[in-house]
Design an enzyme around this catalytic site. Structure first.
Site, mmCIF file in Angstrom:
data_model
loop_
_atom_site.group_PDB
_atom_site.id
_atom_site.type_symbol
_atom_site.label_atom_id
_atom_site.label_comp_id
_atom_site.label_asym_id
_atom_site.label_seq_id
_atom_site.Cartn_x
_atom_site.Cartn_y
_atom_site.Cartn_z
ATOM 1 N N ILE B 204 0.861 -1.190 0.000
ATOM 2 C CA ILE B 204 0.000 0.000 0.000
ATOM 3 C C ILE B 204 0.892 1.233 0.000
ATOM 4 C CG2 ILE B 204 -1.660 1.320 1.377
ATOM 5 C CD1 ILE B 204 -2.437 -1.526 2.590
ATOM 6 N N LYS B 205 0.564 2.151 -0.888
ATOM 7 C CA LYS B 205 1.325 3.390 -0.958
ATOM 8 C C LYS B 205 0.409 4.552 -0.581
ATOM 9 C CE LYS B 205 3.468 6.473 -4.326
ATOM 10 N NZ LYS B 205 3.543 6.783 -5.766
ATOM 11 N N VAL B 206 0.812 5.289 0.440
ATOM 12 C CA VAL B 206 0.056 6.491 0.818
ATOM 13 C C VAL B 206 1.023 7.660 0.999
ATOM 14 C CG1 VAL B 206 -1.907 5.303 1.927
ATOM 15 C CG2 VAL B 206 0.164 5.807 3.264
#
Lengths: 305, 305, 305, 305, 305
Positions: B204-206
């Site tokens: 997950i990239k935030v």
């Protein structure tokens, strides 16, 4: 196989033996096995309301395995969750509790002005590869988007049934057509249950109805026909009756967190009115674990009668 | 295979060995191999912002081979880019660095008034023929178009997993539902990470979250539950916790170009909060090459701890 | 990426970067990483010869995990096995060693009078979900069934290449067209290698050739053209030459169990003749583990030169 | 979930949680639930040998419901039958016992001179709509038709596993390659079990092996390696070992009708040798019901130990 | 709906209500409506034996409309024919009589040396567009081609059932495995009926059995178990028993043309033995119309009892 479960299965004559098998897996699991009653733990609030609002009051609940083990320990009939939560632990807990894959979900980062909309976030194939007994789907009767929603569940339910999976519909009236109070009005809840039944649901989930009547056309009839809606048990009976005269499994959600006393009082009325059970999320997993297990078991005790 | 990588792989029990193999290829490559940490070079800015805005400050970066070699030289775990960039050099650099095919993209020649929308610009088949380890996909929670986006990633993720590819979701809240400040608000970032996890992301990239809280319902909970969000490390910890209690790989983007000092300061806080790594584009390739390599290595040093 | 591996990859210009990536994964793994040489552990004897004949002399080898860990410990470039063996441990060892799925197999409970026939026992989909780098396929040139076999590998190789997987062909002349001695005759082995190359193999596996010449038409030419076939190294050179002038990876099997001294002597000749490596099954796993590891490492030392 | 069942499930690391769920459904049902042992009632003799030869000695057995209820009453782990038999009662007994759909069958109205051949008489879709946990498939290693058979199970097993169904392979060596005595020879049985394991079976069914050795190449090894095959328990141990070192579930058929004493004596030896259980057809349903139930329970008692 | 028809429908629990509806259409049509008995007029002889051999003795029968009107006038439960015959008059007689589309057929311009083979000459789609209640399919157990035939009906039956069509199997043992006398031997007929039942037939058509026993293994059992086969009524009873203990509809063909007296004598025995009815072609349409109508009505009278 108890006579009661056999009787319940007899209501689903158009379904293949695979669907009946999966229904019986849920009906014959946990503390309520064989009674024809069900208590299900649903955890989609992380997706629907966000993680902090869902889990911060009981941080263990940030972990997907927490919910699996809570459902197992408390003896629930099934555990329902979105794809990610099930994927996270389906191998670890394989075969320990019947699973319901919640195939559509809505988040609250975007709140449509008018009508809520869910997205299909998983599929029948996912349900099969994860070993689920059923798919779960939310519809919003009263929403201007209901056509698309009914058509999505039509397709998903068709495919699920062909693959022997049961279909659970969360039927939550909401949207332009409905006032805030109307969302839990007795006429609206009864109507929502009927719509889910007509869409082919095997199990229907609605909210406990209030004595409010939303639609004037309905109000007239309720009065004329003297439909009893004073007590929650009366209203529950009416919802059950509205779901093919009691020949569909109808379970009730608990809604927002409340006191144990309030919950048990509500559940007693639901049970008295003939509810098939409860689907209890936040009121379970937002409590400390011991308390949650005790509560769930108390709820089951009430339904077992 | 280090115990830490083995532990991380154990979180993905629903995935086939092909997916685990590709996850381990990324986790076991580059300077951070075996640490369970990741630094990824993503270059989709040519598509997203246009070539001049992306590359004019370091004209070597007009050449797709520049990014490949930058990622390799600096010891990144993986390089992520859209179809064209990967096609341009995938033969030349075959086997030199794990690749992530960014399968959807958005450009800024057309800016929707309300909500951003990406297009599917490549496929699982493309990922396989280019030798990729994963697909990358951007969703915009908070957008009125999120339904279509969630359904696109649902299908793409299903197919990718079946073919043994890992799934990386860029989860960037944006759109009508979110204020500009809200896009990086702690509640929104944590929620965006949760949504990506529920959609079945392996990675997950935030964005790094600010201390701002966007949603009033959330603000109440953060206060009541006394969730620590003062320092970036606190907020990072909260985001990680919100991603299946730390059982999903969560990495943070660097955002707009800034000073080396600012970047390293930010990365230290991210690392302190338990971030699994950084995905650093503009701050890398818009610097002169030597400087970029030095910066990326410094970032890796911080994560290695 | 060493110059030699880069050179080898340059021979496969019609293949997509996915295939090159998977070839480089094998070429860059283990003790011979980067040398352009390969030692592969193949274990399909349980299927081909039966369990007792394969494993009784080293009972640990009944366990599929034994072979995985032997290949890993000894530093092989890859491990090749049929579906069941890979499925048994692909999760446990995910990412630890490149895998080759042997997609066709033959057993010896039925021995066709004339020509050997293998069955397709797994698929490209299986190779992807198990995280393999290549498929392996046996053909029997000289068999009356060769047409069906060539057409099976045609289809499998086409699909594998499209999915970015490398293709390894075991080319074992056998059948009505060939005498027992002819199976390892220099003309037959060179011809078998050529056929595999023409069928699109990336890696070709043949047996070490003897000085026997099987076909009279060939014998005449070998004599006229004074082709050197006296020493095994000469014959190896001829086989390599016959495989697109050395521009295909050709590795040699060890055949039946023999003494360590004999093996190393043979391997030295193979290496001297330009062999790309060995694929050594029974001579490895039928020895006690320590001895096997030592032997495999000695073989690798010879190829590293 | 007992530690033993959990251990058994851990052997199937390449399978999805759906398959593990269905394996656990069988392992956790009936009198042997949780022990890791299985007794299965298979009734395909009506198809394989004809109705009179199968049922005339106990005419109640002409009725498909007889077998369902016999399997349920005696506490079997599962009931296996062809399409027609399952269709006849799957609704009536839905959810009462795990089902295995025998997807291929052979009749004896035509007896091929050389090699037996089965036809695919049902499908994965049928298994799902009937609520089955697994498919069953017969292969005849030693038959000249084995190639087609291995390729049929390859496709069926792939699809079954994707749909979360377990795969049971009946591995019965038979055909031109094998003498009548050879069909139950220890080397042949061990080899047949290995082949089923390599084809990806989760559960393997073979016949109890005799001390005869069929193949001369094998005989040499059994002698040299001093493999113990004197007692049935020794031979059982060798078959289990030959099935991935005991990491596949191997169960033994009872074969032709015999005395209760003989059966129990045989089962004791099988259990002593580590067999995972029995699959007992004719010896069960050809006895009067009471006697059959008593026998099956005695067999289960032996396996429970 | 009579209790008897309701009882018969209850045997088909795995089928959907569409199939039950079509079964009931046939069971509730014509002179035998509601009795649970059936007389069907089948006319595929034009295809199977050629027009002159079939129709020259009663030239009106060259016209497809003749058979439709004969079946209607005589009060048959259904009319069965190949594609062309049904297409010719399906509009004209739409809704007047339940139709069975014979989806495979064999002609006698080519007679295979050993085993008869039918071709699929129409489809499920055809059956739907022509308004049929069922498909009809011939298998030849005892033929070396039976594998292909069983697999064809497997697919056709699956699709028919999904579309709510009933499945009628003509089960005619014939081929290398069977002597001429054996084709109607009691053991062979009973076995053929069992095979059709296992393949999922709703209605099974066999020939009246003789007292001959074909297979020596069977003969032993018939003697030991003292199975009564002296009279045709005894044999009929045994065939019915062999078809899921009487829980499948089994009807008997009349075979070659014979005298009215012989036919009625035979039918009386069939009826006495519990046959569900007759399927009578040549003996009906090769007679003058009046005579045929009288005969069919007499047959119906016998079955009505």
């Amino acid at each position: 196989m108890t006579p009661r479960v056999r009787e319940i299965l007899s209501w689903y004559g158009a379904d293949n033996p695979g669907v009946l098998t999966n229904l019986s897996r849920m009906l014959n699991h946990g503390k309520l096995a064989g009674t024809g009653k069900m208590v299900i733990l649903p955890v989609d609030q992380g997706f629907e309301h966000g993680p902090a609002r869902s889990f911060a009051m009981n941080p263990d609940a940030y972990d997907p395995s927490y919910h699996y083990s809570l459902a197992i320990e408390s003896g629930c009939n099934a555990y329902a969750a979105p794809l990610g939560s099930l994927e996270a632990c389906a191998r670890e807990f394989a075969g320990e509790i019947p699973l319901i894959l919640k195939v559509n979900n809505s988040d609250s980062l975007y709140k449509p002005k008018s009508s809520p909309v869910s997205a299909m976030t998983s599929s029948i194939d996912d349900a099969l590869r994860l070993g689920c007994c059923a798919i779960g789907f939310t519809i919003y009767p009263g929403s201007s988007e209901r056509k698309a929603q009914y058509e999505e569940i039509q397709k998903a339910a068709h495919d699920a049934k062909q693959a022997g999976l049961a279909v659970v519909i969360w039927s939550y009236a909401r949207g332009e057509g409905i006032s805030k109070d109307g969302e839990t009005a007795i006429d609206v809840i009864a109507y929502s249950a009927q719509i889910a039944a007509q869409l082919g649901a095997h199990i229907i989930k609605v909210k406990p109805p209030t004595a409010h009547i939303e639609q004037s056309d309905a109000a007239k009839v309720y009065k004329e026909q003297n439909i009893k809606i004073e007590r929650l048990s009366d209203r529950t009976r009416h919802v059950i009756e509205s779901s093919f005269n009691g020949k569909r499994i109808v379970i009730f959600s608990g809604g927002e967190a409340k006191s144990t006393e309030d919950i048990l009082k509500e559940v007693k009325e639901l049970a008295l009115g003939g509810a098939f059970g409860s689907i209890m999320g936040r009121n379970a997993f937002q409590r400390p674990r011991k308390e949650a297990v005790t509560l769930l078991k108390s709820v089951m005790d009430i339904f077992r009668g």
